[in-house]
Write a protein that holds these residues in place. Sequence first.
Motif, PDB file in Angstrom:
ATOM      1  N   LEU A  95       0.815  -1.215   0.000  1.00 32.49           N
ATOM      2  CA  LEU A  95       0.000   0.000   0.000  1.00 32.49           C
ATOM      3  C   LEU A  95       0.850   1.268   0.000  1.00 32.49           C
ATOM      4  O   LEU A  95       0.449   2.293  -0.532  1.00 32.49           O
ATOM      5  CB  LEU A  95      -0.911   0.014   1.236  1.00 32.49           C
ATOM      6  CG  LEU A  95      -1.792  -1.236   1.402  1.00 32.49           C
ATOM      7  CD1 LEU A  95      -2.512  -1.203   2.736  1.00 32.49           C
ATOM      8  CD2 LEU A  95      -2.770  -1.349   0.245  1.00 32.49           C
ATOM      9  N   ILE A 117      -2.564  -6.474   1.710  1.00 35.53           N
ATOM     10  CA  ILE A 117      -3.981  -6.837   1.667  1.00 35.53           C
ATOM     11  C   ILE A 117      -4.026  -8.350   1.798  1.00 35.53           C
ATOM     12  O   ILE A 117      -3.462  -9.072   0.968  1.00 35.53           O
ATOM     13  CB  ILE A 117      -4.629  -6.381   0.344  1.00 35.53           C
ATOM     14  CG1 ILE A 117      -4.576  -4.848   0.249  1.00 35.53           C
ATOM     15  CG2 ILE A 117      -6.068  -6.890   0.240  1.00 35.53           C
ATOM     16  CD1 ILE A 117      -5.038  -4.293  -1.083  1.00 35.53           C
ATOM     17  N   GLU A 174     -11.582  -1.982   1.107  1.00 31.81           N
ATOM     18  CA  GLU A 174     -11.881  -0.623   0.651  1.00 31.81           C
ATOM     19  C   GLU A 174     -11.010   0.398   1.377  1.00 31.81           C
ATOM     20  O   GLU A 174     -10.385   1.270   0.768  1.00 31.81           O
ATOM     21  CB  GLU A 174     -13.376  -0.328   0.878  1.00 31.81           C
ATOM     22  CG  GLU A 174     -13.725   1.107   0.614  1.00 31.81           C
ATOM     23  CD  GLU A 174     -14.948   1.281  -0.266  1.00 31.81           C
ATOM     24  OE1 GLU A 174     -15.435   0.285  -0.849  1.00 31.81           O
ATOM     25  OE2 GLU A 174     -15.405   2.429  -0.374  1.00 31.81           O
ATOM     26  N   LYS A 221      -8.172  -0.015   2.904  1.00 31.37           N
ATOM     27  CA  LYS A 221      -6.745  -0.125   2.569  1.00 31.37           C
ATOM     28  C   LYS A 221      -6.445   0.438   1.183  1.00 31.37           C
ATOM     29  O   LYS A 221      -5.460   1.142   0.993  1.00 31.37           O
ATOM     30  CB  LYS A 221      -6.289  -1.583   2.661  1.00 31.37           C
ATOM     31  CG  LYS A 221      -6.171  -2.068   4.101  1.00 31.37           C
ATOM     32  CD  LYS A 221      -5.487  -3.419   4.201  1.00 31.37           C
ATOM     33  CE  LYS A 221      -5.173  -3.759   5.655  1.00 31.37           C
ATOM     34  NZ  LYS A 221      -4.576  -5.103   5.796  1.00 31.37           N
ATOM     35  N   ILE A 222      -7.294   0.113   0.212  1.00 36.78           N
ATOM     36  CA  ILE A 222      -7.038   0.617  -1.149  1.00 36.78           C
ATOM     37  C   ILE A 222      -7.143   2.144  -1.174  1.00 36.78           C
ATOM     38  O   ILE A 222      -6.337   2.824  -1.800  1.00 36.78           O
ATOM     39  CB  ILE A 222      -8.029  -0.008  -2.169  1.00 36.78           C
ATOM     40  CG1 ILE A 222      -7.888  -1.523  -2.176  1.00 36.78           C
ATOM     41  CG2 ILE A 222      -7.847   0.619  -3.557  1.00 36.78           C
ATOM     42  CD1 ILE A 222      -7.085  -2.131  -3.274  1.00 36.78           C
ATOM     43  N   MET A 265      -3.973   3.896  -0.280  1.00 32.36           N
ATOM     44  CA  MET A 265      -2.755   3.678  -1.079  1.00 32.36           C
ATOM     45  C   MET A 265      -2.153   4.983  -1.565  1.00 32.36           C
ATOM     46  O   MET A 265      -2.868   5.932  -1.859  1.00 32.36           O
ATOM     47  CB  MET A 265      -3.077   2.809  -2.309  1.00 32.36           C
ATOM     48  CG  MET A 265      -3.110   1.338  -2.007  1.00 32.36           C
ATOM     49  SD  MET A 265      -3.627   0.395  -3.455  1.00 32.36           S
ATOM     50  CE  MET A 265      -2.091   0.268  -4.339  1.00 32.36           C
ATOM     51  N   VAL A 292      -1.236   2.517  -7.444  1.00 30.73           N
ATOM     52  CA  VAL A 292      -2.590   2.090  -7.834  1.00 30.73           C
ATOM     53  C   VAL A 292      -2.578   1.674  -9.311  1.00 30.73           C
ATOM     54  O   VAL A 292      -3.149   0.643  -9.686  1.00 30.73           O
ATOM     55  CB  VAL A 292      -3.612   3.227  -7.594  1.00 30.73           C
ATOM     56  CG1 VAL A 292      -4.990   2.824  -8.084  1.00 30.73           C
ATOM     57  CG2 VAL A 292      -3.657   3.599  -6.117  1.00 30.73           C
ATOM     58  N   TYR A 321      -1.190  -1.698  -9.895  1.00 33.84           N
ATOM     59  CA  TYR A 321      -2.171  -2.762  -9.636  1.00 33.84           C
ATOM     60  C   TYR A 321      -3.069  -2.989 -10.844  1.00 33.84           C
ATOM     61  O   TYR A 321      -3.422  -4.118 -11.151  1.00 33.84           O
ATOM     62  CB  TYR A 321      -3.017  -2.418  -8.402  1.00 33.84           C
ATOM     63  CG  TYR A 321      -2.369  -2.817  -7.099  1.00 33.84           C
ATOM     64  CD1 TYR A 321      -1.033  -2.529  -6.852  1.00 33.84           C
ATOM     65  CD2 TYR A 321      -3.090  -3.488  -6.116  1.00 33.84           C
ATOM     66  CE1 TYR A 321      -0.427  -2.894  -5.663  1.00 33.84           C
ATOM     67  CE2 TYR A 321      -2.499  -3.857  -4.915  1.00 33.84           C
ATOM     68  CZ  TYR A 321      -1.161  -3.560  -4.695  1.00 33.84           C
ATOM     69  OH  TYR A 321      -0.572  -3.919  -3.523  1.00 33.84           O
ATOM     70  N   LYS A 372      -9.359   4.451  -7.278  1.00 28.59           N
ATOM     71  CA  LYS A 372      -9.158   3.493  -6.191  1.00 28.59           C
ATOM     72  C   LYS A 372     -10.432   2.718  -5.884  1.00 28.59           C
ATOM     73  O   LYS A 372     -10.391   1.521  -5.604  1.00 28.59           O
ATOM     74  CB  LYS A 372      -8.718   4.231  -4.931  1.00 28.59           C
ATOM     75  CG  LYS A 372      -7.313   4.787  -4.999  1.00 28.59           C
ATOM     76  CD  LYS A 372      -7.071   5.651  -3.780  1.00 28.59           C
ATOM     77  CE  LYS A 372      -5.599   6.017  -3.634  1.00 28.59           C
ATOM     78  NZ  LYS A 372      -5.383   6.895  -2.477  1.00 28.59           N
ATOM     79  N   ALA A 404     -10.867  -1.219  -5.732  1.00 28.55           N
ATOM     80  CA  ALA A 404     -11.362  -1.878  -4.510  1.00 28.55           C
ATOM     81  C   ALA A 404     -12.548  -2.776  -4.831  1.00 28.55           C
ATOM     82  O   ALA A 404     -12.644  -3.904  -4.332  1.00 28.55           O
ATOM     83  CB  ALA A 404     -11.741  -0.830  -3.460  1.00 28.55           C
TER      84      ALA A 404
END
Length: 325
Positions: A190, A203, A213, A215-216, A219, A239, A242, A269, A273
Amino acid sequence: MKVVLSGVRPTGKQHLGHWIGTLSNWIELQQQYQCFFMVADWHAFMSEYKDLSHIKEYSFDNVCEWISYGIDPARCVLFEQSKVGAHLELFLLLSYITPIGWLSRCPTFKEQIKQLKDKEINTYAFFGYPVLQSCDILLYKTNFVPVGEDQLSHLELCREIVRRFHHLYKKQTFIEPQPVLTPIPKLAGLDGRKMSKSYDNFIALDEEDAVIEKKILSMITDPARKKRTDKGHPDICTVFAYYTIFKKEEKEDVRQGCMSAQRGCKECKKALADSFKVFIGSRREKKKELMKKKDYIRDILKEGNIKANAVASKTLEEVKAAMKI
Ligand code: TRP
Ligand code: SF4
């Protein structure tokens, strides 16, 4: 059929880094190869020896997770390292022939001692970590070992041990294993550093939706993008990284939207999520069911341990015969 072996140390909960680095690879490999997937509890003890109270719990947790993410216990042998005696016996036999210099040159040794200061792993056992790992691999006549880049030096050491053994005892007993590298060597966490339990930037593979949610949304993104109207730089944004791994099909749209400031970070994000909630959510619920079926999991491991024992003890006999023990 060619043989694959891999192991996970049951030292904690598994996270997306494990999925990308290990588990997703296992799922591919089980289609084509005879796979042995091992709970590397002896290896876990090497770093956790001060407090072993949670290892059993994590072993059970990790195995349930493997199955909920798609490891098929009918195709693969799932077993516990500490239930197969041959690992320790071979550990001593291969220790005889492994020069100290080979081990002290191993980059992981110094690296881990530095990283895990509070664990005090400057011990005799930990020094031999790669020798035990070699035993895991060699006992099953493994052709391929799926590993991360950080483990390549261990595999090279294993191959050197094989060559030395064959040279010393003039009997072809082992197979020199080949690594299978994962396409993505390291998943960022993160905060942008490598995803790791010790950085608390992960995660979990059974994370609850609300936590996913949260945690994302926490980020880090492009640090230069302070206002919604600032144009973003996706290539330095975690992000975005990912998206390139988990949602390739949206990658170009996200890039365009970000660089033209049409897409906001929050929305970016949130969408990420949401897809993790679907991906992790279905597996998390399956895992919850499995965790309730204690006997079913125990039976899988019991059967796996029997199969592993049969193969490993045969190899150990060959080793002893070669060494004239
Ligand atoms: N050292 C591996 C890790 O930390 C775990 C492991 C133990 C392993 N024995 C193994 C991996 C044999 C592959 C093969 O991830
Ligand atoms: Fe990163 Fe998405 Fe924000 Fe661009 S819009 S900086 S890719 S979070």
